[in-house]
Structures are given as structure tokens and as C-alpha cells.
Write a protein that holds these residues in place. Structure first.
Motif, PDB file in Angstrom:
ATOM      1  N   ASN A   1     -14.922  31.365  -8.810  1.00  0.00           N
ATOM      2  CA  ASN A   1     -14.715  32.384  -7.780  1.00  0.00           C
ATOM      3  C   ASN A   1     -13.700  31.927  -6.738  1.00  0.00           C
ATOM      4  OD1 ASN A   1     -16.901  34.616  -8.264  1.00  0.00           O
ATOM      5  ND2 ASN A   1     -17.964  32.671  -8.555  1.00  0.00           N
TER       6      ASN A   1
ATOM      7  N   LEU B   1     -15.735  39.349  -7.915  1.00  0.00           N
ATOM      8  CA  LEU B   1     -15.869  38.135  -7.104  1.00  0.00           C
ATOM      9  C   LEU B   1     -17.297  38.045  -6.576  1.00  0.00           C
ATOM     10  CD1 LEU B   1     -14.007  35.796  -6.047  1.00  0.00           C
ATOM     11  CD2 LEU B   1     -13.965  37.035  -3.884  1.00  0.00           C
TER      12      LEU B   1
ATOM     13  N   LEU C   1     -19.425  32.061  -4.329  1.00  0.00           N
ATOM     14  CA  LEU C   1     -18.234  31.608  -3.606  1.00  0.00           C
ATOM     15  C   LEU C   1     -18.627  30.738  -2.415  1.00  0.00           C
ATOM     16  CD1 LEU C   1     -15.116  31.824  -3.226  1.00  0.00           C
ATOM     17  CD2 LEU C   1     -15.567  33.772  -1.724  1.00  0.00           C
TER      18      LEU C   1
END
Length: 237
Positions: free
Chosen positions: A159, A65, A70
Motif C-alpha cells: 500500500n 488502497l 497503510l
């Protein structure tokens, strides 16, 4: 006799207190975690806040991730969410329309149960249908909201999608798992013991995830020539 009754009362009180302590210990360990997960509900006052996302990510471990990307995806999603809310059409109606177009059917049973209530007053033997309060009308299922947002986003959000999929895969109880075992016992009985694990797995996925009615499924099968060929052979076993 009085002494025995007092002992019984004390024993019962002790039992009840132990049960309460057990329940508290079971839920207290995860209360903070589930409280933070609840912020991903559209009904939460802390919906779509970056701090909450960071708090949740600090409590779970998601492989590969990229938090930097993100962050950018989060603001894209947040901007899209507020744009959807400011449209002339209510967000709840947008979501209904989206799922209706995806399944080629208006899921009347689900939406009717949310938007209407039956009035069982004596003035009408058959019961009348009245609008529920506005709060019920505007209620949005969290998983449907995120499915709608992530699939209508003009920008790729891999993400953010990975994070949402991970969060919504966390069960709040084991009832869903138990229902799968019940369905498996119904599918894999003494009369169908030649089926292998792969076939049982496929049938369970269809049972638990499909929205097709029997006649719709039948019509769909008729268009799948390769599947029909396998059905006529022993490939189904």
C-alpha cells in the motif's frame, strides 16, 4: 505626445498586472497540493509524518488502497528510515552504493556533479576540484531515497509503495512529456517509417529509462539469444 506616452504607460501597467494575476491564478489553485507533496522529500522538516500522508490522500484518489494496512506499513517504513540514518555510513552513501550495485557501475557523473564543484580561479588554469558545502554533500534525491527504502524494507509494503508510485508519477511540469515527443520525432522519422507504435514505445522506454552505455548495451544484447533471433528476422518491424 505626452498624453500618448501616459496612455502607453497605463496600458503597459495593465498588461503587466494581468500577467501577474494570471500567474497567480495558475499556481494558487495547486499551491497547497504541491506543498503537501513536497513533504515526501527527505529535505522537508515534515518528512514522514502520518498527518501529511492523510492530507495528501484526502486530495488524491488511489484505487484499492487499504488505509488500515497503510498505517502499519508507514511505521515500518519510518522505523527503517531512522535505522538507516543511525548507521555509521551516511544515508546518501548507502543510496549510492545500492544503485551502484544494481547497475554494476558507479554512476560517477551524477554523483560527482553533486559532491564536487570546479574552482575556476586564476591560480589553476585547468580548474581545481573542491568539496562543496556539507548541505550539497548530504542532498538526497527523493525518488532515489524512496526506491532504496521500499526495496530494502524487510516487510512487504504494497500500500505504501502504491501511494509513493502514484505521488511520484504526478508531473510538476510538462517538460518531461515534451522531451518524450522530441525523442519520438528523432526516432520515428522518414527513414524509419516502417516501425509500428509498439516498437517506437519500446525504443522510447529504453532511451528515457536505461543507464547503459553503448558498449554495455551491446554486451548485454549478445547474451540475449532470443532477442538476437528476432533482430535477424522481420520481427523488429
Amino acid at each position: 505626445m505626452k498624453k500618448k506616452s501616459e496612455i502607453l504607460v497605463k496600458t503597459f501597467d495593465l498588461f503587466i498586472n494581468q500577467v501577474i494575476e494570471y500567474i497567480k491564478s495558475y499556481y494558487d489553485d495547486y499551491s497547497e497540493f504541491y506543498e503537501k507533496l513536497s513533504y515526501f522529500s527527505a529535505q522537508s522538516f515534515k518528512f514522514l509524518t502520518w498527518k501529511n500522508i492523510i492530507d495528501v490522500l484526502n486530495m488524491i484518489d488511489i484505487d484499492d488502497l487499504d488505509k488500515d494496512k497503510l498505517y502499519s506499513e508507514f511505521y515500518d517504513i519510518k522505523s527503517l528510515y531512522y535505522n538507516l540514518k543511525t548507521k555509521n555510513i551516511k544515508l546518501n552513501d548507502q543510496i549510492k552504493s545500492y544503485f551502484s550495485s544494481k547497475t554494476n557501475e558507479f554512476r560517477a557523473s551524477n554523483f560527482t556533479n553533486q559532491n564536487f564543484v570546479h574552482d575556476n580561479s586564476d591560480s589553476n588554469d585547468e580548474g581545481t576540484i573542491s568539496l562543496s558545502n556539507k548541505k550539497d554533500e548530504d542532498f538526497i534525491k527523493s525518488h532515489e531515497l524512496w526506491a532504496y527504502i521500499l526495496n530494502t524494507s524487510p516487510n512487504a509494503t504494497p500500500n505504501f509503495k502504491k501511494m509513493i508510485c502514484y505521488i511520484f508519477s504526478i508531473p510538476c511540469s510538462n517538460s518531461f512529456v515534451e522531451s518524450i515527443f522530441s525523442n519520438m520525432k528523432h526516432c520515428w522519422n522518414d527513414y524509419r517509417n516502417r516501425m509500428d507504435i509498439e516498437l517506437i514505445s519500446s525504443e522510447l522506454k529504453i532511451r528515457m529509462n536505461s543507464n547503459y552505455y553503448c558498449n554495455q548495451f551491446y554486451k548485454r544484447i549478445l547474451t540475449e539469444t532470443q532477442l538476437l533471433k528476432q533482430i535477424r528476422q522481420n520481427a523488429k518491424y
